[in-house]
Design a protein around this motif. Structure first.
Motif, PDB file in Angstrom:
ATOM      1  N   ALA A   1       0.846  -1.200   0.000  1.00  0.00           N
ATOM      2  CA  ALA A   1       0.000   0.000   0.000  1.00  0.00           C
ATOM      3  C   ALA A   1       0.877   1.245   0.000  1.00  0.00           C
ATOM      4  O   ALA A   1       0.570   2.235  -0.690  1.00  0.00           O
TER       5      ALA A   1
ATOM      6  N   GLN B   1      -3.356  -2.601  -1.998  1.00  0.00           N
ATOM      7  CA  GLN B   1      -3.493  -3.355  -0.755  1.00  0.00           C
ATOM      8  C   GLN B   1      -3.192  -4.841  -0.988  1.00  0.00           C
ATOM      9  O   GLN B   1      -3.185  -5.321  -2.124  1.00  0.00           O
TER      10      GLN B   1
ATOM     11  N   THR C   1      -6.873  -4.497  -3.675  1.00  0.00           N
ATOM     12  CA  THR C   1      -7.601  -3.231  -3.786  1.00  0.00           C
ATOM     13  C   THR C   1      -6.621  -2.092  -4.061  1.00  0.00           C
ATOM     14  O   THR C   1      -5.615  -1.943  -3.369  1.00  0.00           O
TER      15      THR C   1
ATOM     16  N   SER D   1      -5.373   1.438  -3.695  1.00  0.00           N
ATOM     17  CA  SER D   1      -5.550   2.599  -2.812  1.00  0.00           C
ATOM     18  C   SER D   1      -4.941   3.852  -3.426  1.00  0.00           C
ATOM     19  O   SER D   1      -5.349   4.971  -3.110  1.00  0.00           O
TER      20      SER D   1
END
Length: 437
Positions: A13, A39, A43, A45
């Motif tokens: 991240a 992430q 995901t 970020s």
């Protein structure tokens, strides 16, 4: 774009300290990619300042990882799910193993990729990477031990008025251009792991010890201490020619010196086994690990032809005037015995090289004992002596040691087994012969 961690993909991240381990692991293995701004679950970020992130990683790699890995990293800012992320592409490096500078060439500093994780490399894996990238020449390979000191070396260089600083250490090959100690540096350091074992025996066999000692530390320290040990036991005997007293030491000092230099400079240091100096009533034996260099015969060596196994180590000793032109050592040993009626002997096998200096003051055996002594008895003694030194012998080593054919060697080994002198261990090509416990 779908992100998922794998053996060649790592997701972060933000930039964290542990990212160094991931970069090192990829560079030490097959390479890989690290996506910053994603992430662990995939995901996206995103990053507020991808250029600053790339610069942060670049500085970290330059300052904290050795050897220089910057040329094997490529940074790219890409857009995923409408957000900016940084993709760091790491290629496999050509100077593996790479490691955290503060940790050194140890498992806690070297990382490899194992599945989806970056884990510390084993010492075996580190040695394999060093051999793959540095080649087979032991003295030029990077040392696993980097916490080295050189007090003995500094003293030796100073005594001979030769400069010994960082520049000289690089020129001689103790340190690489990247400031990493080589195995040559390890050999000359106070932390040298190789030793010399010296022993004095009662009589002409290894049946009773009179004195024994193991010498460690820098090769320079071992050189001085082993010579002093031999010199202490190298007695002087006096005879008279009419009214004139003639003093003669057991062993010519020149011969002792050259045999010891040969033991230090020409041994095979890729093996950890100790070398041996054995003093008997009638001789002194210098036994080093490593036979003749491939392509060189015993006749070549006695003629003064030299193919050096440790070129850089020999160069250091040459610069310090501890040895002279290559190939002259054995000739000097022979010359030292000229006119004495005795001749030094050289014995070789695939894994050992032995120089035998006769004691000039030793009393000859009674004539009767010489007459009843058979060739087979002498051969058995040689086999037993080699077995004691190495822990075991093979049939091929016995053939080379005695200069006999396979059939004759087989009969000798069979007879020694029947007489309880040897024990056979294994079968076929893996057969070894050991002494009874």
């Amino acid at each position: 774009m779908i992100f998922q961690e794998s053996e060649t993909v790592e997701l972060k991240a933000i930039v964290v300290e542990d990212i160094k381990k991931e970069i090192i692991a990829f560079a030490n293995c097959e390479g890989g990619k690290i996506y910053i701004g994603v992430q662990d679950d995939g995901t996206v970020s995103g990053l507020d300042n991808p250029d600053e992130t790339s610069l942060q990683i670049s500085n970290m790699v330059r300052d904290a990882i050795k050897p220089d890995l910057t040329m094997f990293l490529h940074y790219e800012t890409v857009t995923a799910d409408g957000k900016k992320i940084v993709a760091v592409d790491i290629q496999q490096g050509t100077e593996r193993p790479y490691y955290i500078a503060k940790k050194g060439l140890r498992p806690e500093g070297v990382y490899v990729r194992q599945g989806y994780s970056s884990v510390p490399a084993t010492n075996t894996a580190i040695r394999r990477m060093i051999k793959e990238t540095d080649g087979d020449r032991f003295e030029e390979m990077r040392s696993l031990e980097q916490n080295l000191t050189f007090e003995s070396a500094k003293k030796t260089f100073a005594e001979r008025n030769v400069k010994f600083g960082p520049a000289q250490m690089k020129t001689l090959g103790l340190i690489t251009q990247d400031g990493v100690y080589t195995n040559l540096g390890l050999l000359l350091s106070d932390q040298c792991v190789h030793t010399i074992k010296a022993a004095v025996f009662q009589g002409t066999k290894q049946s009773e010890f009179k004195d024994r000692k193991e010498f460690s530390g820098s090769l320079f320290q071992q050189m001085d201490e082993v010579y002093d040990f031999i010199d202490f036991h190298n007695q002087t005997h006096s005879t008279f020619d009419k009214l004139y007293r003639i003093d003669r030491r057991d062993y010519p000092e020149t011969a002792v010196r050259e045999a010891l230099m040969n033991l230090l400079v020409h041994r095979e240091y890729s093996f950890r086994a100790s070398t041996f100096v054995s003093l008997y009533a009638d001789r002194i034996e210098f036994t080093s690990i490593g036979g003749l260099v491939s392509g060189v015969t015993l006749k070549d060596v006695t003629m003064g032809i030299s193919v050096c196994r440790n070129i850089k180590l020999a160069n250091v000793f040459y610069r310090l005037e501890l040895i002279e032109a290559y190939g002259t050592g054995l000739i000097k040993i022979m010359d030292a015995y000229e006119g004495t009626g005795m001749t030094p002997q050289i014995e070789t096998s695939e894994n050992a090289f032995k120089i035998i200096l006769p004691n000039l003051n030793a009393r000859p055996e009674p004539e009767k004992a010489i007459q009843v002594r058979t060739r087979k008895d002498t051969s058995e003694e040689k086999v037993i002596a080699l077995t004691k030194e190495r822990g075991f012998v093979t049939r091929k080593e016995v053939e080379i040691l005695l200069g006999i054919r396979q059939s004759s060697c087989g009969r000798l080994l069979k007879k020694m087994i029947e007489n309880g002198l040897l024990i056979q261990d294994g079968k076929g090509k893996n057969t070894r012969y050991c002494l009874p416990q």
